[in-house]
Design an enzyme around this catalytic site. Structure first.
Site, PDB file in Angstrom:
ATOM      1  N   ASP A 294      -2.629  -1.019   0.364  1.00 17.49           N
ATOM      2  CA  ASP A 294      -3.923  -1.350  -0.265  1.00 17.49           C
ATOM      3  C   ASP A 294      -4.434  -2.826   0.284  1.00 17.49           C
ATOM      4  O   ASP A 294      -3.885  -3.787   0.138  1.00 17.49           O
ATOM      5  CB  ASP A 294      -3.600  -1.342  -1.686  1.00 17.49           C
ATOM      6  N   ARG A 413      -0.415  -1.153 -13.585  1.00 14.41           N
ATOM      7  CA  ARG A 413      -0.531  -1.994 -12.444  1.00 14.41           C
ATOM      8  C   ARG A 413      -1.951  -2.153 -12.038  1.00 14.41           C
ATOM      9  O   ARG A 413      -2.780  -1.348 -12.482  1.00 14.41           O
ATOM     10  CB  ARG A 413       0.330  -1.591 -11.271  1.00 14.41           C
TER      11      ARG A 413
HETATM   12  C1  FRU Z   1      -1.434   2.345  -4.284  1.00 18.89           C
HETATM   13  C2  FRU Z   1      -0.163   1.553  -4.779  1.00 18.89           C
HETATM   14  C3  FRU Z   1      -0.457   0.789  -5.897  1.00 18.89           C
HETATM   15  C4  FRU Z   1       0.562  -0.114  -6.032  1.00 18.89           C
HETATM   16  C5  FRU Z   1       0.674  -0.686  -4.619  1.00 18.89           C
HETATM   17  C6  FRU Z   1       1.996  -0.726  -4.310  1.00 18.89           C
HETATM   18  O1  FRU Z   1      -1.309   2.671  -2.785  1.00 18.89           O
HETATM   19  O2  FRU Z   1       0.872   2.612  -5.367  1.00 18.89           O
HETATM   20  O3  FRU Z   1      -0.778   1.341  -7.228  1.00 18.89           O
HETATM   21  O4  FRU Z   1       0.254  -1.417  -6.679  1.00 18.89           O
HETATM   22  O5  FRU Z   1       0.310   0.656  -3.873  1.00 18.89           O
HETATM   23  O6  FRU Z   1       2.323  -1.023  -2.980  1.00 18.89           O
END
Ligand code: FRU
Length: 719
Positions: A294, A413
């Site tokens: 991300d 999160r």
């Molecule tokens: C989305 C995700 C988020 C998390 C991150 C961890 O791709 O699963 O929800 O914060 O990646 O890398």
């Protein structure tokens, strides 16, 4: 009939080995290859009805076991408990060898009992989120008990994160297995910027801890290469120049060369190839080394755009979440400047956002300089939200009062924070898996430190996509008219809701609207504090680059809009205008009429990187087809449907016309149609040999009102 063969075999063996090396055959105590545990006694729920075929629902991939099945106490998740006890067996070899994985705890163990006493015990390697479901070999020297009877017990008395144990292939043998060095370490005096770690993609993960002057700083799970590496991961140790660094590895094969091979230098290895690697996307951001997912903390601060990102600096796949950091003056030319948030005792650094606190509500400002504040998830157990700040956009300090928001549920999160001008306070949208639903919780804060729950918006049930992870929330003017502003609540899969935001509440007009129409575009985030108030979004583009020392990338930066349609306001995507800087040569080919059998108007153009803009009146054409370096882009004017590399997307004609904008990089293609209502990102691995372009009409005749082909250059090279 069998005896003579055995005797013969015995003598052949003797001839080969000589008397001294003659060893008794290994005895398999248990290989757990049946439907049930057979003569082993089961208590509790954790071990399920019998050995598992690899991973159980909700578990990461399990590897390193032998055959088809293994003991896996993740049955019904981490919270289930129980035990497995073997029948009595005779210890008639010197070593007991087994494969073991799972959590590290005295409540998770394989134990050997003799005459009512527990004489040996072993546990797994994982005591932190992340980690690895790989089983690895351990053994005990049991020579002192040869001739005695023993019992094995596998215990799972643990709940919560890593509350399970995996066991397989228990063997008695007289051959001493290869030793593992436990807590192998190597000490360096930090003289250069990087320590180069050898990486083997897919190799067993080792827990690698960095100690600075004897103090533990950061731990990572790293696929260290025991022999020749696939690539070298630079570990930036510049913060500790002159100090004593120790790299400690939880265990290492005794013949591993991993620690011995580590070198120091000021530049990353193979820097001469950096940004010229054969599969590097040339105008899409990707990390120098390692994995990205991300985009995080997208913000404009002090004359620069900042792009932080989920980064695994030490692996080609997901893991060890750090926040990587890149800066740009124009969103096109990025400079990656090193990780800013490293995993800490609260866990790995998951996704989040950034804001400029221009009123210094947080008090982190210095000498009149507004602070840049990062808001992130620390994904330990519990999983909480934290903040970090900077006044130079380079050095970041985690707030000493973290966490600023405790765990709501384990599945919470990805905080995205915005300043709400109307109520003069901060608003956080946070993904929370709550009461069997994907939800977005809205919180308010006066100072980024104290947060109160304001409201909750529901998405789908877990398992389907709407409002799952990485929410974003922003205003957009309909048709560019500020007085007709609507708010968009976006989820990671790019589906969105539209509504109004009044006194801190999101009032929904329309929901579960489709976002992009392609593949491999996820967890997009919009930039905060953009000076000309454009809403610019960038997504994780899942472009796999096998064989490269990096993996994945970001989409083009996209300018978002809302336009009025018959169904109500809908979101549009457009490539940002700054991308025009990449143009090096333009071919103007419109206006022309094109019918089936006509020669290919793109015949004379060859280019690896492309931007194509065209406006077409389909007339009575049945199909308009482009083949760009093997990427097929087909439009069906009757169905008003676009197909990009086989991916179909509704693309209504606008005023009877098809307007297409296409960007093509080594890693894929992004197609914009229907004035941005249809955005089709498609990862695609271009064949470097083929730079041919083709345009044709199938049946009937179309009018190409304009057709501009721009050859583009790499964004990594001189600006
Ligand atoms: C989305 C995700 C988020 C998390 C991150 C961890 O791709 O699963 O929800 O914060 O990646 O890398």
């Amino acid at each position: 009939m069998r005896a003579p063969q055995i005797v013969l075999g015995f003598f052949l063996l003797l001839g080969h080995l000589g008397w001294a090396e003659l060893v008794a055959q290994d005895v398999l105590v248990a290989d757990f290859e049946s439907d049930t545990y057979g003569t082993w006694k089961v208590t509790g729920e954790a071990f399920g009805p019998g050995p598992a075929r690899g991973k159980l629902p909700g578990q990461m991939a399990v590897s390193g076991f032998q055959g088809e099945r293994l003991v896996n106490s993740f049955f019904q998740g981490d919270d289930a408990t129980g035990s497995l006890t073997s029948p009595e067996f005779t210890i008639d070899r010197k070593f007991l060898v087994f494969l073991l994985g799972g959590g590290k705890s005295s409540k998770l163990s394989l134990d050997l009992w003799i005459e009512g006493q527990m004489v040996r015990t072993a546990t797994g390697a994982n005591d932190q989120p992340g980690g690895s479901e790989e089983l690895s070999q351990q053994f005990w020297d049991v020579s002192q008990w040869v001739g005695k009877k023993g019992i094995l017990r596998i215990l799972d008395d643990a709940k919560g994160s890593w509350g399970h144990i995996n066991v397989d292939h228990i063997l008695l043998t007289d051959t001493k297995p290869k030793e593992f060095l436990i807590d192998a370490e190597r000490t360096f005096k930090a003289t250069e910027r990087y320590l180069h770690l050898p990486i083997k993609n897919g190799g067993p993960k080792r827990v690698v801890t960095l100690l600075v002057d004897g103090r533990r700083t950061v731990r990572n799970d790293i696929e260290l290469a025991d022999g020749e590496p696939d690539w070298w991961a630079p570990m930036d140790v510049s913060a500790w120049r002159g100090q004593t660094l120790t790299l400690r590895v939880d265990k290492l094969r005794e013949d591993s060369t991993a620690l011995a091979r580590i070198e120091q230098s000021d530049a990353i290895k193979n820097i001469e190839d950096l940004y010229r690697e054969p599969k590097r996307g040339l105008f899409h951001f990707s990390p120098k080394r390692g994995w990205n997912n991300d985009p995080n903390g997208c913000v404009y601060y002090n004359g620069e755009y900042h792009l932080f990102f989920q980064h695994n600096p030490y692996g080609w796949s997901w893991g060890n979440m750090h926040w990587g950091h890149a800066v740009s003056k124009d969103l096109v030319h990025w400079e990656e400047i090193g990780d800013v948030l490293l995993p800490d005792e609260m866990g790995p650094m998951f996704s989040g956002s950034a804001v400029v606190d221009s009123k210094n509500t947080s008090g982190f400002g210095k000498d009149g300089q507004a602070p840049l504040v990062l808001i992130y998830t620390a994904a330990g157990n519990p999983t909480v939200q934290g903040i970090a700040y900077s006044t130079d956009g380079r050095h970041f300090t985690k707030y000493s009062g973290n966490p600023v928001l405790g765990q709501v549920t384990g599945g919470n999160r990805d905080p995205k924070v915005i300043w709400d001008e109307a109520t003069q306070r901060w608003v956080m949208v946070l993904y929370v898996e709550w009461q069997g639903k994907h939800t977005v919780h809205f919180f308010n804060s006066p100072n980024l430190k104290d947060w109160t729950l304001a409201s909750i918006v529901n998405g789908d049930a877990p398992g389907s996509g709407f409002l799952y992870e990485c929410p974003d929330f922003f205003p957009l003017p309909v048709g560019g008219q500020p007085e007709r502003t609507k708010w968009v609540l976006l989820g990671a899969n790019s589906e969105y809701a539209i509504g109004d935001f009044a006194s801190g509440r999101f009032l929904v007009d329309a929901t579960r609207l489709k976002g992009h129409r392609g593949k491999g575009f996820y967890a997009a985030q919009s930039f905060s504090d953009v000076p000309d108030s454009r809403r610019i979004l960038i997504g994780w583009w899942q472009t796999e680059t096998s064989g490269m020392p990096f993996n994945q990338s970001m989409s083009l930066p996209l300018e978002l809009g809302l336009i009025q349609t018959d169904d109500g306001p809908r979101m549009t995507y457009a490539p940002i205008k700054e991308l025009e800087k990449l143009r090096v040569r333009k071919h103007t080919l419109g206006e022309l009429s094109l019918k089936q059998g006509d020669s290919n108007p793109l015949e004379s153009i060859r280019s690896e990187l492309l931007e194509i803009r065209t406006e077409i009146e389909p007339g009575d054409a049945k199909q308009i087809v482009m083949n760009l370096r093997d990427v097929m882009i087909e439009y069906d004017p009757i169905e008003q449907e676009l197909s990009v590399a086989g991916q179909r997307a509704s693309a209504p004609l606008r005023d009877g016309k098809l307007r297409l904008t296409i960007y093509l990089d080594r890693t894929g293609v992004e197609v914009f149609a229907s004035d941005g209502l249809c955005y089709v990102p498609m990862p695609f691995q271009m064949n470097p040999e083929n730079t041919k372009l083709f345009l044709e009409v199938r049946q009937g005749q179309a009018k190409i009102l304009s057709l501009d082909v721009h050859e583009l250059r790499s964004a990594w090279m001189a600006k």
